[in-house]
Write a protein that holds these residues in place. Structure first.
Motif, PDB file in Angstrom:
ATOM      1  N   ASN A  48      71.135  51.359  78.705  1.00 25.26           N
ATOM      2  CA  ASN A  48      70.380  50.613  77.706  1.00 25.26           C
ATOM      3  C   ASN A  48      69.153  51.397  77.222  1.00 25.26           C
ATOM      4  O   ASN A  48      68.049  50.846  77.095  1.00 25.26           O
ATOM      5  N   LYS A  49      69.339  52.707  76.973  1.00 22.51           N
ATOM      6  CA  LYS A  49      68.300  53.630  76.481  1.00 22.51           C
ATOM      7  C   LYS A  49      67.213  53.914  77.514  1.00 22.51           C
ATOM      8  O   LYS A  49      66.171  54.499  77.185  1.00 22.51           O
ATOM      9  N   ASN A  50      67.450  53.515  78.764  1.00 23.60           N
ATOM     10  CA  ASN A  50      66.547  53.846  79.862  1.00 23.60           C
ATOM     11  C   ASN A  50      67.161  54.992  80.657  1.00 23.60           C
ATOM     12  O   ASN A  50      68.312  54.889  81.093  1.00 23.60           O
ATOM     13  N   LEU A  51      66.408  56.063  80.857  1.00 21.23           N
ATOM     14  CA  LEU A  51      66.895  57.221  81.609  1.00 21.23           C
ATOM     15  C   LEU A  51      66.194  57.265  82.954  1.00 21.23           C
ATOM     16  O   LEU A  51      64.972  57.403  83.029  1.00 21.23           O
ATOM     17  N   LEU A  52      66.978  57.145  84.032  1.00 21.64           N
ATOM     18  CA  LEU A  52      66.455  57.209  85.396  1.00 21.64           C
ATOM     19  C   LEU A  52      66.622  58.638  85.873  1.00 21.64           C
ATOM     20  O   LEU A  52      67.736  59.156  85.929  1.00 21.64           O
ATOM     21  N   VAL A  53      65.509  59.305  86.196  1.00 21.37           N
ATOM     22  CA  VAL A  53      65.529  60.762  86.321  1.00 21.37           C
ATOM     23  C   VAL A  53      65.377  61.275  87.742  1.00 21.37           C
ATOM     24  O   VAL A  53      65.627  62.470  87.994  1.00 21.37           O
ATOM     25  N   ALA A  54      64.932  60.442  88.695  1.00 22.61           N
ATOM     26  CA  ALA A  54      64.740  60.895  90.079  1.00 22.61           C
ATOM     27  C   ALA A  54      63.913  62.186  90.093  1.00 22.61           C
ATOM     28  O   ALA A  54      62.810  62.218  89.562  1.00 22.61           O
ATOM     29  N   ASP A  55      64.476  63.279  90.679  1.00 22.15           N
ATOM     30  CA  ASP A  55      63.764  64.556  90.713  1.00 22.15           C
ATOM     31  C   ASP A  55      64.382  65.594  89.783  1.00 22.15           C
ATOM     32  O   ASP A  55      63.991  66.765  89.812  1.00 22.15           O
ATOM     33  N   THR A  56      65.364  65.197  88.972  1.00 23.55           N
ATOM     34  CA  THR A  56      65.895  66.137  87.981  1.00 23.55           C
ATOM     35  C   THR A  56      64.796  66.533  87.015  1.00 23.55           C
ATOM     36  O   THR A  56      64.738  67.667  86.533  1.00 23.55           O
ATOM     37  N   MET A  57      63.941  65.596  86.731  1.00 21.71           N
ATOM     38  CA  MET A  57      62.666  65.892  86.069  1.00 21.71           C
ATOM     39  C   MET A  57      61.637  64.944  86.660  1.00 21.71           C
ATOM     40  O   MET A  57      61.968  63.851  87.100  1.00 21.71           O
ATOM     41  N   MET A  58      60.396  65.375  86.718  1.00 18.46           N
ATOM     42  CA  MET A  58      59.348  64.598  87.370  1.00 18.46           C
ATOM     43  C   MET A  58      58.410  64.013  86.317  1.00 18.46           C
ATOM     44  O   MET A  58      57.876  64.748  85.477  1.00 18.46           O
ATOM     45  N   VAL A  59      58.227  62.695  86.350  1.00 17.88           N
ATOM     46  CA  VAL A  59      57.257  62.058  85.455  1.00 17.88           C
ATOM     47  C   VAL A  59      55.856  62.475  85.885  1.00 17.88           C
ATOM     48  O   VAL A  59      55.460  62.303  87.035  1.00 17.88           O
ATOM     49  N   ALA A  60      55.114  63.055  84.953  1.00 14.56           N
ATOM     50  CA  ALA A  60      53.783  63.583  85.252  1.00 14.56           C
ATOM     51  C   ALA A  60      52.771  62.460  85.459  1.00 14.56           C
ATOM     52  O   ALA A  60      52.994  61.309  85.065  1.00 14.56           O
ATOM     53  N   ALA A  61      51.636  62.816  86.051  1.00 18.23           N
ATOM     54  CA  ALA A  61      50.590  61.830  86.328  1.00 18.23           C
ATOM     55  C   ALA A  61      50.083  61.162  85.058  1.00 18.23           C
ATOM     56  O   ALA A  61      49.710  59.984  85.067  1.00 18.23           O
ATOM     57  N   SER A  62      50.078  61.905  83.964  1.00 17.64           N
ATOM     58  CA  SER A  62      49.613  61.354  82.690  1.00 17.64           C
ATOM     59  C   SER A  62      50.582  60.335  82.106  1.00 17.64           C
ATOM     60  O   SER A  62      50.224  59.562  81.218  1.00 17.64           O
ATOM     61  N   ARG A  63      51.815  60.349  82.563  1.00 22.31           N
ATOM     62  CA  ARG A  63      52.912  59.539  82.020  1.00 22.31           C
ATOM     63  C   ARG A  63      53.151  59.841  80.539  1.00 22.31           C
ATOM     64  O   ARG A  63      53.621  59.018  79.780  1.00 22.31           O
ATOM     65  N   LYS A  64      52.871  61.078  80.176  1.00 18.67           N
ATOM     66  CA  LYS A  64      53.108  61.521  78.803  1.00 18.67           C
ATOM     67  C   LYS A  64      54.045  62.716  78.741  1.00 18.67           C
ATOM     68  O   LYS A  64      54.353  63.210  77.659  1.00 18.67           O
ATOM     69  N   SER A  65      54.462  63.211  79.896  1.00 17.33           N
ATOM     70  CA  SER A  65      55.333  64.381  79.932  1.00 17.33           C
ATOM     71  C   SER A  65      56.129  64.380  81.232  1.00 17.33           C
ATOM     72  O   SER A  65      55.882  63.564  82.128  1.00 17.33           O
ATOM     73  N   VAL A  66      57.080  65.309  81.303  1.00 13.69           N
ATOM     74  CA  VAL A  66      57.854  65.511  82.535  1.00 13.69           C
ATOM     75  C   VAL A  66      57.831  66.984  82.886  1.00 13.69           C
ATOM     76  O   VAL A  66      57.539  67.835  82.051  1.00 13.69           O
ATOM     77  N   SER A  67      58.155  67.276  84.157  1.00 13.54           N
ATOM     78  CA  SER A  67      58.237  68.661  84.599  1.00 13.54           C
ATOM     79  C   SER A  67      59.568  68.878  85.305  1.00 13.54           C
ATOM     80  O   SER A  67      60.280  67.927  85.631  1.00 13.54           O
ATOM     81  N   PHE A  68      59.890  70.140  85.543  1.00 12.84           N
ATOM     82  CA  PHE A  68      61.186  70.524  86.090  1.00 12.84           C
ATOM     83  C   PHE A  68      60.941  71.545  87.195  1.00 12.84           C
ATOM     84  O   PHE A  68      60.327  72.580  86.943  1.00 12.84           O
ATOM     85  N   MET A  69      61.435  71.258  88.399  1.00 12.21           N
ATOM     86  CA  MET A  69      61.162  72.157  89.517  1.00 12.21           C
ATOM     87  C   MET A  69      62.379  72.302  90.417  1.00 12.21           C
ATOM     88  O   MET A  69      63.151  71.367  90.596  1.00 12.21           O
ATOM     89  N   TYR A  70      62.523  73.485  90.993  1.00  7.68           N
ATOM     90  CA  TYR A  70      63.501  73.691  92.061  1.00  7.68           C
ATOM     91  C   TYR A  70      63.013  72.996  93.323  1.00  7.68           C
ATOM     92  O   TYR A  70      63.765  72.316  94.014  1.00  7.68           O
ATOM     93  N   SER A  71      61.727  73.154  93.637  1.00  2.00           N
ATOM     94  CA  SER A  71      61.115  72.451  94.762  1.00  2.00           C
ATOM     95  C   SER A  71      59.781  71.894  94.315  1.00  2.00           C
ATOM     96  O   SER A  71      58.889  72.652  93.923  1.00  2.00           O
ATOM     97  N   PHE A  72      59.644  70.583  94.373  1.00  2.21           N
ATOM     98  CA  PHE A  72      58.362  69.969  94.019  1.00  2.21           C
ATOM     99  C   PHE A  72      57.325  70.143  95.125  1.00  2.21           C
ATOM    100  O   PHE A  72      56.199  70.559  94.853  1.00  2.21           O
ATOM    101  N   PRO A  73      57.638  69.874  96.412  1.00  6.61           N
ATOM    102  CA  PRO A  73      56.597  70.041  97.434  1.00  6.61           C
ATOM    103  C   PRO A  73      56.189  71.489  97.656  1.00  6.61           C
ATOM    104  O   PRO A  73      55.047  71.755  98.049  1.00  6.61           O
TER     105      PRO A  73
END
Length: 291
Positions: free
Chosen positions: A195-220
């Motif tokens: 329904n036009k909602n994309l659930l992204v888990a860690d495939t992309m990370m919602v940034a703290a600003s909630r205005k962008s996403v990031s992409f990482m092999y390892s987040f921690p």
């Protein structure tokens, strides 16, 4: 709810893992002992789901999402346990799906989910969120658990009805729900579109600003993805309308303009990684036109 006594829960990532041949826990958790995760500073330690329930410390909270408060409900453990991700209960006209698993599950949680319509299937994005997938499946009558075949090596305790799907797209509930596999964070890292909602888990990370996403092999451990894999994630998302983006934790949600935000974030990621954006992306108008 019965529990498998010959299994142990990693205190660091929350993954439920079978015992070794002697009935003892493994020396290390294979999910944590690899470059995307880490072993706890105090060393590998294990508990069990039964021990967690007897502790009376933990419980699960149900919180409506911003994107769809009635039909998309976060389930998360308080106080935070292990990685602390949420599961998202998606209530569709054709049945309910749980996106991603959490470690803790008890009779109160099961009753609450059943009151909300129960579950027809579980879909898990990647190995860091396998947690207690078999216990969740068993609690709802052995419902299927879907994980991508590219991550099969990481499944240590599969559900009795475990489905390793292949390819880049999976349609569930007669096409009501679509699962996408662009890879990246893991080879089988997946997204869910409803329904036009994309659930992204860690495939992309919602940034703290909630205005962008990031992409990482390892987040921690702060290891970036190469630009070609970021491009592959964008190409996977590009054909679909995306309004809202729901990340792995409660509150990590971007409301509106999701598809454009992913596109702009991918370009910025590549630019600030020191690469020439034009080698990976065409003009904006071309990229943002639906195929």
């Amino acid at each position: 709810m019965a529990s498998d006594s010959a299994s142990f829960v990693c205190i660091n990532c929350g993954t439920n893992t079978p015992a070794d041949a002697s009935g003892a826990p493994l020396a290390t958790c294979i999910i944590c002992d690899e470059p995307r995760q880490y072993i706890h500073v105090d060393g590998q330690a294990w508990t069990t789901l039964d021990a967690l329930k007897k502790d009376d410390t933990y419980s699960n909270v149900f919180k409506p999402t911003e994107a769809d408060p009635e039909n998309m409900i976060s389930i998360a453990t308080t106080p935070q346990y292990a990685i602390g991700q949420r599961g998202i209960l998606i209530r569709t006209p054709k049945g309910n799906i749980l996106w991603d698993c959490i470690t803790y599950i008890d009779v109160e949680t099961i009753a609450r989910v059943k009151k909300l319509g129960g579950l027809k299937a579980i879909v898990i994005s990647h190995p860091h969120y396998y947690s207690s997938l078999k216990d969740w499946s068993d609690a709802f009558g052995g419902i299927p658990v879907y994980t991508h075949v590219n991550d099969k090596q990481w499944v240590q305790r599969p559900a009795d009805n475990h489905i390793f799907w292949e390819g880049t797209t999976l349609d569930l509930l007669d096409g009501e729900v679509k699962v996408l596999c662009p890879g990246g964070h893991f080879d089988g890292s997946s997204l869910l579109l409803w329904n036009k909602n994309l659930l992204v888990a860690d495939t992309m990370m919602v940034a703290a600003s909630r205005k962008s996403v990031s992409f990482m092999y390892s987040f921690p451990n702060y290891w970036p993805l190469p630009p070609n894999e970021v491009k592959a994630i964008w190409k996977c998302v590009r054909p679909y309308e995306v309004e809202n983006i729901l990340g792995a934790w409660i509150g990590k949600e971007i409301m509106g303009n999701g598809r454009n935000i992913i596109f702009q974030s991918a370009k910025l990621y590549i630019q600030y990684s020191g690469h020439e954006v034009s080698k990976y992306f065409g003009p904006s108008a071309e990229e943002l036109t639906f195929p």
